[in-house]
Design a protein around this motif. Structure first.
Motif: not given
Length: 71
Positions: A1-5, A10-24
């Motif tokens: 889980m992460f918070t934005i605005e 849930d980070e598991n619901n992110l696309s690969d591109k979204g997961k990469y951005a979150l990791i960065q």
């Protein structure tokens, strides 16, 4: 889980591109914290060595410099 605005996601619901951005973003936050700690340590060290240097300045030279400036 992460918070934005103020919304949680849930980070598991992110696309690969979204997961990469979150990791960065997590890596950037970690590096910023490390750099802030290093910067604060360097400020403390700089102040310490500045004080040490001032204590070691020749006392006679200060007085001679003052006399030259007043002439």
């Amino acid at each position: 889980m992460f918070t934005i605005e103020d919304k949680e996601y849930d980070e598991n619901n992110l696309s690969d591109k979204g997961k990469y951005a979150l990791i960065q973003l997590k890596n950037i936050g970690t590096e910023q914290t490390a750099l802030n700690l290093k910067f604060n340590n360097l400020k403390v060290l700089g102040n310490h060595y500045s004080s040490l240097l001032k204590e070691e300045l020749p006392k006679d030279k200060e007085k001679q410099s003052d006399k030259k400036e007043t002439k």
